[in-house]
Design an enzyme around this catalytic site. Structure first.
Site, PDB file in Angstrom:
ATOM      1  N   ARG A  82      26.269  13.344 -18.204  1.00 62.76           N
ATOM      2  CA  ARG A  82      25.273  12.280 -18.394  1.00 62.76           C
ATOM      3  C   ARG A  82      24.312  12.231 -17.218  1.00 62.76           C
ATOM      4  O   ARG A  82      23.122  11.978 -17.378  1.00 62.76           O
ATOM      5  CB  ARG A  82      25.980  10.932 -18.600  1.00 62.76           C
ATOM      6  CG  ARG A  82      25.057   9.873 -19.133  1.00 62.76           C
ATOM      7  CD  ARG A  82      25.810   8.623 -19.558  1.00 62.76           C
ATOM      8  NE  ARG A  82      26.538   8.012 -18.459  1.00 62.76           N
ATOM      9  CZ  ARG A  82      27.411   7.023 -18.607  1.00 62.76           C
ATOM     10  NH1 ARG A  82      27.664   6.538 -19.813  1.00 62.76           N
ATOM     11  NH2 ARG A  82      28.037   6.514 -17.569  1.00 62.76           N
ATOM     12  N   LYS A 184      20.819   6.872 -17.317  1.00 57.56           N
ATOM     13  CA  LYS A 184      21.241   5.865 -16.341  1.00 57.56           C
ATOM     14  C   LYS A 184      20.271   5.861 -15.163  1.00 57.56           C
ATOM     15  O   LYS A 184      20.615   6.222 -14.027  1.00 57.56           O
ATOM     16  CB  LYS A 184      22.689   6.147 -15.917  1.00 57.56           C
ATOM     17  CG  LYS A 184      23.479   4.878 -15.672  1.00 57.56           C
ATOM     18  CD  LYS A 184      24.958   5.153 -15.731  1.00 57.56           C
ATOM     19  CE  LYS A 184      25.759   4.101 -15.018  1.00 57.56           C
ATOM     20  NZ  LYS A 184      25.605   2.753 -15.522  1.00 57.56           N
ATOM     21  N   GLU A 220      22.487  -3.393 -26.495  1.00 55.63           N
ATOM     22  CA  GLU A 220      23.620  -3.462 -25.564  1.00 55.63           C
ATOM     23  C   GLU A 220      23.362  -4.585 -24.567  1.00 55.63           C
ATOM     24  O   GLU A 220      22.415  -5.351 -24.732  1.00 55.63           O
ATOM     25  CB  GLU A 220      23.831  -2.116 -24.874  1.00 55.63           C
ATOM     26  CG  GLU A 220      22.633  -1.610 -24.082  1.00 55.63           C
ATOM     27  CD  GLU A 220      22.935  -0.308 -23.347  1.00 55.63           C
ATOM     28  OE1 GLU A 220      24.089  -0.083 -22.970  1.00 55.63           O
ATOM     29  OE2 GLU A 220      22.002   0.463 -23.135  1.00 55.63           O
TER      30      GLU A 220
HETATM   31  N1  PLP Z   1      25.515   0.494 -20.930  1.00 55.99           N
HETATM   32  C1  PLP Z   1      24.969   0.325 -19.720  1.00 55.99           C
HETATM   33  C2  PLP Z   1      23.585  -0.200 -19.639  1.00 55.99           C
HETATM   34  C3  PLP Z   1      25.728   0.615 -18.571  1.00 55.99           C
HETATM   35  O1  PLP Z   1      25.202   0.436 -17.370  1.00 55.99           O
HETATM   36  C4  PLP Z   1      27.038   1.086 -18.707  1.00 55.99           C
HETATM   37  C5  PLP Z   1      27.833   1.436 -17.539  1.00 55.99           C
HETATM   38  O2  PLP Z   1      27.918   2.549 -17.126  1.00 55.99           O
HETATM   39  C6  PLP Z   1      27.558   1.256 -19.995  1.00 55.99           C
HETATM   40  C7  PLP Z   1      26.767   0.949 -21.075  1.00 55.99           C
HETATM   41  C8  PLP Z   1      28.936   1.767 -20.189  1.00 55.99           C
HETATM   42  O3  PLP Z   1      29.013   3.136 -19.975  1.00 55.99           O
HETATM   43  P1  PLP Z   1      30.373   3.813 -19.493  1.00 55.99           P
HETATM   44  O4  PLP Z   1      31.393   3.447 -20.492  1.00 55.99           O
HETATM   45  O5  PLP Z   1      30.066   5.265 -19.511  1.00 55.99           O
HETATM   46  O6  PLP Z   1      30.659   3.275 -18.148  1.00 55.99           O
HETATM   47  C1  COI Z   2      29.443   0.858 -14.930  1.00 56.56           C
HETATM   48  O1  COI Z   2      30.153   0.315 -15.757  1.00 56.56           O
HETATM   49  O2  COI Z   2      29.843   1.826 -14.256  1.00 56.56           O
HETATM   50  C2  COI Z   2      28.091   0.420 -14.688  1.00 56.56           C
HETATM   51  O3  COI Z   2      27.332   1.195 -14.177  1.00 56.56           O
HETATM   52  C3  COI Z   2      27.718  -0.948 -15.097  1.00 56.56           C
HETATM   53  C4  COI Z   2      27.151  -1.786 -14.000  1.00 56.56           C
HETATM   54  C5  COI Z   2      28.044  -2.006 -12.842  1.00 56.56           C
HETATM   55  C6  COI Z   2      25.782  -1.337 -13.607  1.00 56.56           C
END
Ligand code: PLP
Ligand code: COI
Length: 341
Positions: A82, A184, A220
């Site tokens: 990612r 991200k 989201e």
């Molecule tokens: N959506 C956003 C905007 C986020 O910042 C995060 C965190 O990383 C997620 C979703 C969840 O992603 P993940 O499950 O890969 O941490």
């Molecule tokens: C995560 O869950 O790792 C995120 O990046 C979400 C937040 C802390 C920005």
């Protein structure tokens, strides 16, 4: 290795400096070999591209102590993938995916004394990130970059841990069609700061963003994807090209189907149908699965049958299975667990 003297069970989601972090610099078209350092500070030129034009992206994952005392991370290869996608969208050089996993491995190993013990409820949050570091004044990408990884021990993202939260439908947008919502990028989070401060001031825990083109579909929150459960136990999650492809969400859909025998659907979710779901949760690395008890949509309230006291039964099962896999007492699918030591 002796653990640090930290009150693990009372940690919140906050930064605590740990001993070592990883740094690699990109210059003249190549990444250097990278190193661990004790220096937590960064000195930058006043005109660094990251400071002027927010050329930065990041990742988030966690290290866990398993029941039998090992330290592991969860699917770091997907974070590496990612981050490569984020870098490409922001015109940054990709930090090679195998080196990303190796850097995470080294930093966690070097900070093993900060990995919370099994059963403490806390974990070690790992934050890889990169940014354009040389001076740029015309709007264009940097030529020099820094990739770093630091760690910090954390507790629950939302105060109260597993207690259901209240969120509101937000009038501000997070991501534009064809924008950067699916990667991200630091700028996505800058976009959400005004809205989260406003939400907190008004007593809400988070914002629910709708698609900015039609304002009819669930996207989201500022830091997590949505998960809904229908009254007949199907797990439904929004599909959109402008949300972050959560690794937790992808893993939970697999767990729902293959461990719990539940039906799953990844599809557009209209705001109008949200009132018909039995359970709702936010999923992400930081959020794990945080149950949502109530959604306030302007003058309308949606209260889920699961209530404000505890997680609904399906979300609880998903939570128990996912955390069981991460903590090593439920067998993981091939390749999900990366053992550090
Ligand atoms: N959506 C956003 C905007 C986020 O910042 C995060 C965190 O990383 C997620 C979703 C969840 O992603 P993940 O499950 O890969 O941490
Ligand atoms: C995560 O869950 O790792 C995120 O990046 C979400 C937040 C802390 C920005």
């Amino acid at each position: 290795m002796e653990k640090k003297n930290i009150d693990w069970s009372n940690l919140g989601f906050a930064y605590m400096q740990t001993d070592k972090r990883y740094v690699s610099n990109y210059k003249d078209g190549a990444w250097d070999e990278g190193t661990l350092t004790s220096d937590a500070n960064i000195v930058l030129n006043e005109c660094a591209c990251v400071l002027q034009y927010a050329q930065t992206c990041f990742e988030g994952l966690k290290a866990y102590t398993t029941e039998d005392g090992h330290i592991v991370t969860f699917r770091p290869d997907l974070n590496a993938q990612r981050m490569a996608a984020s870098a490409q969208r922001l015109e940054m050089p990709v930090f090679p995916e195998d080196r990303f996993v190796e850097a995470v491995h080294k930093v966690v190993e070097a900070n093993a004394a900060y990995v919370p013990p099994y059963g403490s409820g806390a974990t070690l949050y790992i934050r890889p990130y990169m940014f354009g570091s040389n001076a740029v004044i015309g709007v264009k990408p940097a030529e020099e970059y820094q990739f770093r990884v630091f760690t910090t021990p954390v507790g629950p993202y939302f105060k109260g841990g597993a207690k259901p939260i209240t969120i509101r439908v937000c009038d501000y947008d997070r991501a534009a069609p064809h924008g950067t919502g699916h990667v991200k990028a630091g700028l996505n989070y800058a976009m959400s700061l005004y809205a989260i401060v406003d939400a907190h001031e008004k007593g809400f825990d988070e914002n629910m963003y709708l698609d900015s083109a039609t304002r009819t579909k669930v996207e989201e929150t500022g830091g997590a994807n949505f998960l809904f459960v229908t009254k007949d136990n199907t797990v439904v999650t929004p599909k959109s090209p402008t949300i972050l492809p959560s690794i937790t969400r992808r893993s939970l859909l697999y767990v729902a189907e293959h461990y719990l025998g539940l039906k799953t659907e990844e599809r557009e979710v209209y705001m109008d149908e949200v009132k018909d779901f039995a359970e709702c949760g936010l999923c992400g690395t930081a959020a794990v699965i945080s149950p949502v008890g109530k959604i306030v949509d302007h003058d309308r309230e949606i209260c889920f049958p699961s209530g404000m006291e505890k997680m609904g039964p399906v979300i609880q099962k998903l939570y128990d299975t996912l955390t069981g896999i991460q903590m090593g007492h439920i067998e993981a699918p091939e390749g999900w667990i990366h053992k550090i030591c």
